[in-house]
Design a protein around this motif. Structure first.
Motif, PDB file in Angstrom:
ATOM      1  N   MET A   1     -25.479 -18.048  32.160  1.00 35.79           N
ATOM      2  CA  MET A   1     -24.966 -19.144  31.079  1.00 35.79           C
ATOM      3  C   MET A   1     -24.922 -20.612  31.734  1.00 35.79           C
ATOM      4  O   MET A   1     -25.177 -21.346  30.808  1.00 35.79           O
ATOM      5  N   ASP A   2     -24.662 -20.863  32.859  1.00 38.03           N
ATOM      6  CA  ASP A   2     -24.798 -22.116  33.592  1.00 38.03           C
ATOM      7  C   ASP A   2     -26.053 -22.661  33.503  1.00 38.03           C
ATOM      8  O   ASP A   2     -26.404 -23.754  33.303  1.00 38.03           O
ATOM      9  N   ILE A   3     -27.063 -21.692  33.770  1.00 39.24           N
ATOM     10  CA  ILE A   3     -28.635 -22.222  33.729  1.00 39.24           C
ATOM     11  C   ILE A   3     -28.732 -22.702  32.467  1.00 39.24           C
ATOM     12  O   ILE A   3     -29.470 -23.714  32.114  1.00 39.24           O
ATOM     13  N   ALA A   4     -28.196 -21.925  31.461  1.00 38.35           N
ATOM     14  CA  ALA A   4     -28.529 -22.351  29.897  1.00 38.35           C
ATOM     15  C   ALA A   4     -27.907 -23.861  29.637  1.00 38.35           C
ATOM     16  O   ALA A   4     -28.378 -24.528  28.889  1.00 38.35           O
ATOM     17  N   LYS A   5     -26.858 -23.927  29.989  1.00 39.29           N
ATOM     18  CA  LYS A   5     -25.905 -25.295  29.852  1.00 39.29           C
ATOM     19  C   LYS A   5     -26.702 -26.440  30.500  1.00 39.29           C
ATOM     20  O   LYS A   5     -26.851 -27.507  30.089  1.00 39.29           O
ATOM     21  N   ILE A   6     -27.172 -26.144  31.766  1.00 35.34           N
ATOM     22  CA  ILE A   6     -27.903 -26.937  32.507  1.00 35.34           C
ATOM     23  C   ILE A   6     -29.428 -27.426  31.815  1.00 35.34           C
ATOM     24  O   ILE A   6     -29.611 -28.807  31.811  1.00 35.34           O
ATOM     25  N   ILE A   7     -29.956 -26.270  31.388  1.00 32.18           N
ATOM     26  CA  ILE A   7     -31.317 -26.669  30.694  1.00 32.18           C
ATOM     27  C   ILE A   7     -30.796 -27.431  29.129  1.00 32.18           C
ATOM     28  O   ILE A   7     -31.544 -28.478  28.986  1.00 32.18           O
ATOM     29  N   ILE A   8     -29.779 -27.021  28.672  1.00 34.56           N
ATOM     30  CA  ILE A   8     -29.252 -27.946  27.157  1.00 34.56           C
ATOM     31  C   ILE A   8     -28.990 -29.377  27.900  1.00 34.56           C
ATOM     32  O   ILE A   8     -29.402 -30.427  26.900  1.00 34.56           O
ATOM     33  N   VAL A   9     -28.299 -29.495  28.818  1.00 35.66           N
ATOM     34  CA  VAL A   9     -27.811 -30.970  29.343  1.00 35.66           C
ATOM     35  C   VAL A   9     -29.275 -31.526  29.639  1.00 35.66           C
ATOM     36  O   VAL A   9     -29.493 -32.937  28.904  1.00 35.66           O
ATOM     37  N   ILE A  10     -30.037 -30.763  30.186  1.00 34.57           N
ATOM     38  CA  ILE A  10     -31.357 -31.583  30.761  1.00 34.57           C
ATOM     39  C   ILE A  10     -32.180 -32.089  29.550  1.00 34.57           C
ATOM     40  O   ILE A  10     -32.662 -33.213  29.248  1.00 34.57           O
ATOM     41  N   PHE A  11     -32.545 -31.292  28.559  1.00 32.38           N
ATOM     42  CA  PHE A  11     -33.111 -31.430  27.290  1.00 32.38           C
ATOM     43  C   PHE A  11     -32.394 -32.467  26.496  1.00 32.38           C
ATOM     44  O   PHE A  11     -33.191 -33.521  25.873  1.00 32.38           O
ATOM     45  N   SER A  12     -30.999 -32.482  26.538  1.00 27.80           N
ATOM     46  CA  SER A  12     -30.289 -33.534  25.690  1.00 27.80           C
ATOM     47  C   SER A  12     -30.556 -34.913  26.448  1.00 27.80           C
ATOM     48  O   SER A  12     -30.649 -35.668  25.617  1.00 27.80           O
ATOM     49  N   ALA A  13     -30.345 -34.888  27.759  1.00 26.16           N
ATOM     50  CA  ALA A  13     -30.511 -36.125  28.307  1.00 26.16           C
ATOM     51  C   ALA A  13     -31.917 -36.720  28.097  1.00 26.16           C
ATOM     52  O   ALA A  13     -32.007 -37.990  27.692  1.00 26.16           O
ATOM     53  N   THR A  14     -32.999 -36.018  28.124  1.00 23.86           N
ATOM     54  CA  THR A  14     -34.431 -36.373  28.071  1.00 23.86           C
ATOM     55  C   THR A  14     -34.444 -36.759  26.602  1.00 23.86           C
ATOM     56  O   THR A  14     -35.255 -37.729  26.313  1.00 23.86           O
ATOM     57  N   GLY A  15     -34.131 -36.081  25.661  1.00 21.58           N
ATOM     58  CA  GLY A  15     -34.096 -36.342  24.302  1.00 21.58           C
ATOM     59  C   GLY A  15     -33.414 -37.690  23.732  1.00 21.58           C
ATOM     60  O   GLY A  15     -33.889 -38.549  23.209  1.00 21.58           O
ATOM     61  N   PHE A  16     -32.207 -37.926  24.504  1.00 15.14           N
ATOM     62  CA  PHE A  16     -31.264 -39.107  24.202  1.00 15.14           C
ATOM     63  C   PHE A  16     -32.378 -40.385  24.870  1.00 15.14           C
ATOM     64  O   PHE A  16     -32.561 -41.107  24.286  1.00 15.14           O
ATOM     65  N   TRP A  17     -32.932 -40.179  26.076  1.00 13.68           N
ATOM     66  CA  TRP A  17     -33.740 -41.328  26.800  1.00 13.68           C
ATOM     67  C   TRP A  17     -34.982 -41.449  26.041  1.00 13.68           C
ATOM     68  O   TRP A  17     -35.437 -42.589  25.858  1.00 13.68           O
ATOM     69  N   LYS A  18     -35.500 -40.633  25.535  1.00 16.99           N
ATOM     70  CA  LYS A  18     -36.705 -40.510  24.657  1.00 16.99           C
ATOM     71  C   LYS A  18     -36.336 -41.262  23.336  1.00 16.99           C
ATOM     72  O   LYS A  18     -37.393 -42.193  22.868  1.00 16.99           O
ATOM     73  N   LEU A  19     -35.345 -40.945  22.679  1.00 16.82           N
ATOM     74  CA  LEU A  19     -34.893 -41.740  21.781  1.00 16.82           C
ATOM     75  C   LEU A  19     -34.706 -43.442  21.784  1.00 16.82           C
ATOM     76  O   LEU A  19     -35.164 -44.157  21.247  1.00 16.82           O
ATOM     77  N   ILE A  20     -33.940 -43.591  23.181  1.00 19.60           N
ATOM     78  CA  ILE A  20     -33.942 -44.940  23.468  1.00 19.60           C
ATOM     79  C   ILE A  20     -35.472 -45.732  23.584  1.00 19.60           C
ATOM     80  O   ILE A  20     -35.414 -46.861  23.042  1.00 19.60           O
ATOM     81  N   GLU A  21     -36.234 -44.988  24.310  1.00 20.98           N
ATOM     82  CA  GLU A  21     -37.670 -45.404  24.487  1.00 20.98           C
ATOM     83  C   GLU A  21     -38.419 -45.753  23.259  1.00 20.98           C
ATOM     84  O   GLU A  21     -38.876 -46.771  22.938  1.00 20.98           O
ATOM     85  N   LEU A  22     -38.050 -45.014  22.033  1.00 23.27           N
ATOM     86  CA  LEU A  22     -38.950 -44.884  20.817  1.00 23.27           C
ATOM     87  C   LEU A  22     -38.063 -46.058  20.087  1.00 23.27           C
ATOM     88  O   LEU A  22     -38.906 -47.011  19.560  1.00 23.27           O
ATOM     89  N   LEU A  23     -36.611 -46.469  20.231  1.00 27.04           N
ATOM     90  CA  LEU A  23     -36.248 -47.693  19.729  1.00 27.04           C
ATOM     91  C   LEU A  23     -36.736 -48.912  20.230  1.00 27.04           C
ATOM     92  O   LEU A  23     -37.002 -49.748  19.445  1.00 27.04           O
ATOM     93  N   ILE A  24     -36.903 -48.950  21.686  1.00 27.75           N
ATOM     94  CA  ILE A  24     -37.401 -50.155  22.394  1.00 27.75           C
ATOM     95  C   ILE A  24     -38.852 -50.218  21.762  1.00 27.75           C
ATOM     96  O   ILE A  24     -39.091 -51.572  21.725  1.00 27.75           O
TER      97      ILE A  24
END
Length: 107
Positions: A1-24
Motif C-alpha cells: 500500500m505504501d508503494i501505491a501511495k508513493i506512486i500516486i504522489v509521484i504521478f500527482s507531483a509530475t502531473g502538477f509540474w506538467k500543468l505548471i509547465e503547460l501554463l507557462i
C-alpha cells in the motif's frame, strides 16, 4: 500500500509540474503571438506610409505638369485674344472704309 501511495504522489507531483509547465508555455506562446501581431501591424503601417508617400510624390509631380500645361494654355489664350483684338480693329477699319460706299449706294 505504501508503494501505491508513493506512486500516486509521484504521478500527482509530475502531473502538477506538467500543468505548471503547460501554463507557462501557453503564456509564453500567447506573448509570442502578440509580439508577432504587433510586428505585423508595425510593418503594415510602414508599408501604408511608404505607399502614401509615393502616391503624394506622384501627385506633386502630376500637379507640376498640369501647372506647366496651364501656363502654356494661358499664354496661348492671351495670344489668341491679342489676335482677336487686332482682327476686330481691322474689321472696324474696313467698315469705316466701306461706310461711304454704303451711303452712296443707298441714294
Amino acid at each position: 500500500m505504501d508503494i501505491a501511495k508513493i506512486i500516486i504522489v509521484i504521478f500527482s507531483a509530475t502531473g502538477f509540474w506538467k500543468l505548471i509547465e503547460l501554463l507557462i508555455q501557453f503564456k509564453s506562446q500567447n506573448r509570442l503571438k502578440n509580439a508577432e501581431i504587433h510586428n505585423l501591424q508595425v510593418h503594415d503601417n510602414s508599408v501604408i506610409i511608404e505607399n502614401y508617400k509615393v502616391w503624394a510624390e506622384g501627385m506633386e509631380k502630376r500637379l507640376k505638369e498640369l501647372e506647366e500645361k496651364n501656363e502654356e494654355n494661358t499664354k496661348i489664350i492671351i495670344e489668341q485674344r491679342e489676335k482677336i483684338e487686332k482682327l476686330e480693329k481691322y474689321v472696324d477699319q474696313l467698315e469705316e472704309e466701306i461706310k461711304p460706299y454704303r451711303t452712296s449706294s443707298d441714294e
